[in-house]
Write an enzyme that holds these catalytic residues in place. Structure first.
Site, PDB file in Angstrom:
ATOM      1  CB  CYS A  84       5.964   4.823   4.647  1.00 12.52           C
ATOM      2  SG  CYS A  84       7.061   6.101   4.025  1.00 12.52           S
ATOM      3  CB  CYS A  88      -1.264   2.880   8.943  1.00 10.46           C
ATOM      4  SG  CYS A  88      -1.863   1.733   7.686  1.00 10.46           S
ATOM      5  CB  CYS A 136      -2.234   6.825   5.881  1.00 13.29           C
ATOM      6  SG  CYS A 136      -1.353   7.322   4.381  1.00 13.29           S
ATOM      7  CB  CYS A 149      -0.925  -0.018   1.212  1.00 14.52           C
ATOM      8  SG  CYS A 149      -2.102   1.360   1.265  1.00 14.52           S
ATOM      9  CB  CYS A 150       3.811   2.218   2.058  1.00 11.88           C
ATOM     10  SG  CYS A 150       3.107   2.461   3.709  1.00 11.88           S
TER      11      CYS A 150
END
EC number: 1.8.4.10
Length: 428
Positions: free
Chosen positions: A239, A216, A213, A131-132
């Site tokens: 990240c 998280c 974010c 995702c990062c």
């Protein structure tokens, strides 16, 4: 901006050697962040200009205040992941106005990558590294192509991994990374904010000491390090955009662009957001994990109480009837086909669909051959995990046969199996 950067790159000196980097780090007092930043943004420390990157997080106002003193028109890059707190986006506007910053540039993820790898927007739950990678690493890498390095707000006191940060470091991609506040501690940051009357991030006042974010990031508890609220409960502390000199950095487990696309669903190969339960892994707090049937039976009460998306793995010999109506609680069920000659999985699929009215994802997994695909679909499978290259090619080209002859009808249809005489059937 890009053309001027390229012109600068043609005339600037090469990037510092290792010895020059040591000397560069020795030029500045440990706490003189402003001088370090000024030298980075206005000096020839690399073949191309140094970019200013900011998260607009808990401590960002300190560096941004220094930027405004050096050049309020300096481009400031912000990674707009699409997952930020609303308070962070509001804080950007507050900070811009307060400091007079005129050139904040939002970097957004590629929409095609998001649609391909994170269509539901929940990749952070199952694979936060990837995702990062999509939302931060890729957009930043693209923006930095015309830069020789970039400025970060990292500090030694934040985590053990950051405990050896210098002011200037050379990353594995030959860029210079500048950490003006590397030697600052929490008291230094607080004193600077107070001395210059800098606005605090709204969430900082609520106990968020490091802000990323929203999904998280959590509140930091007393006695914890400032970044303990990031990716809480996961084996992850960064990240992915930082290549620390310590070497301890959370790279994606598999680079997102290199992930094998083996899951065929809805007419295309798509990213698989699920994984199998690891051997000896606890069954608590699972999400998007396929659990072997025997493990489920041993831990049924605990697994049934989990409200998240869970899956099940059925292997030849497992008793589908022992599962029964409980099948409906699983979002995905994998049926293993370890051998081409073992057809029990077809019966499992029909039992799940027709007897127990299972409506979730039903996927076949194994050495799937092209001539099996039509039978899988006929029996109720709506997803296939395919390793066989010939089968992959046939699916991609929609080069599959259909089932025109069969010995058994399916579902509640009025199909007539080959070799039967329907006119002899008794009416019900």
């Amino acid at each position: 901006m890009a053309s001027s950067n390229l012109a600068h790159a043609q005339t600037a000196k090469p990037r510092p050697s290792d010895l020059e980097l040591v000397a560069l780090n020795g030029m500045f007092d440990e706490k003189d962040g402003l001088s370090v930043l000024r030298h980075a943004l206005t000096g020839d420390v690399s073949p191309a200009p140094i970019a200013m990157v900011s998260s607009f997080g808990a401590d960002s106002s300190v560096l941004l205040h220094m930027v405004a003193q050096i050049n309020p028109n300096q481009e400031v890059l912000f990674l707009e992941t699409g997952k930020h707190f609303a308070e962070t986006l509001e804080y950007i506007e507050i900070t811009k106005k307060h400091l007079g910053l005129t050139n904040v540039r939002f970097l957004e993820p590629d929409t095609k990558d998001v649609e391909r790898f994170d269509p539901k927007g929940n990749l952070w739950e199952t694979d936060p590294d990837s995702c990062c990678h999509i939302r931060k690493t890729e957009p930043l890498d693209a923006a930095l192509k015309t830069y020789g390095g970039w400025v970060t707000g990292r500090k030694r006191f934040q985590t053990n991994d950051r405990g050896v940060l210098p002011h200037f470091e050379l990353t594995t991609d030959e860029r210079i990374k500048v950490n003006p506040l590397a030697y600052w501690d929490n008291d230094d940051v607080a004193a600077y904010r107070k001395a210059h009357d800098l606005p605090a991030h709204p969430l900082f006042l609520k106990g968020f000491l490091s802000i990323g974010c929203e999904p998280c990031t959590s509140v930091v508890k007393e006695g914890e390090d400032p970044r303990s609220g990031r990716w809480r409960g996961k084996d992850k502390t960064e990240c992915g955009i930082h290549f620390d000199v310590s070497g301890k950095i959370a790279h994606p487990t598999v680079e997102i662009g290199q992930k094998p696309m083996n899951l065929f669903k809805n007419g295309a190969f798509v990213a698989d957001l699920w994984r199998d339960l690891k051997e000896d892994e606890a069954v608590t707090d699972l999400d998007h994990v396929h659990i072997p049937f025997d493990v489920y039976l041993e831990n049924r009460e605990e697994i049934d109480a989990n409200p998240r998306d869970l899956g099940l793995i059925l292997r030849p010999g497992d008793d589908v009837d022992a599962l029964g109506e409980a099948a409906k609680q699983f979002s995905s069920i994998v049926v293993e086909f370890p051998a081409f000659t073992d057809g029990r999985g077809y019966s499992y699929a029909r039992l799940l669909r027709e007897r127990y009215n299972y409506e979730g994802e039903l996927r076949a997994r194994g050495d799937i051959l092209t001539d099996q695909v039509a039978y899988f679909l006929r029996c109720g499978f709506d997803a296939l995990t395919v390793q066989n290259e010939a089968t992959k090619k046939a699916l991609q080209n929609d080069d599959l046969g259909s089932v025109n002859l069969f010995m058994q009808p399916i579902g509640a249809s009025q199909e007539v199996p080959v070799g039967t005489r329907p006119f002899l059937r008794r009416a019900k």
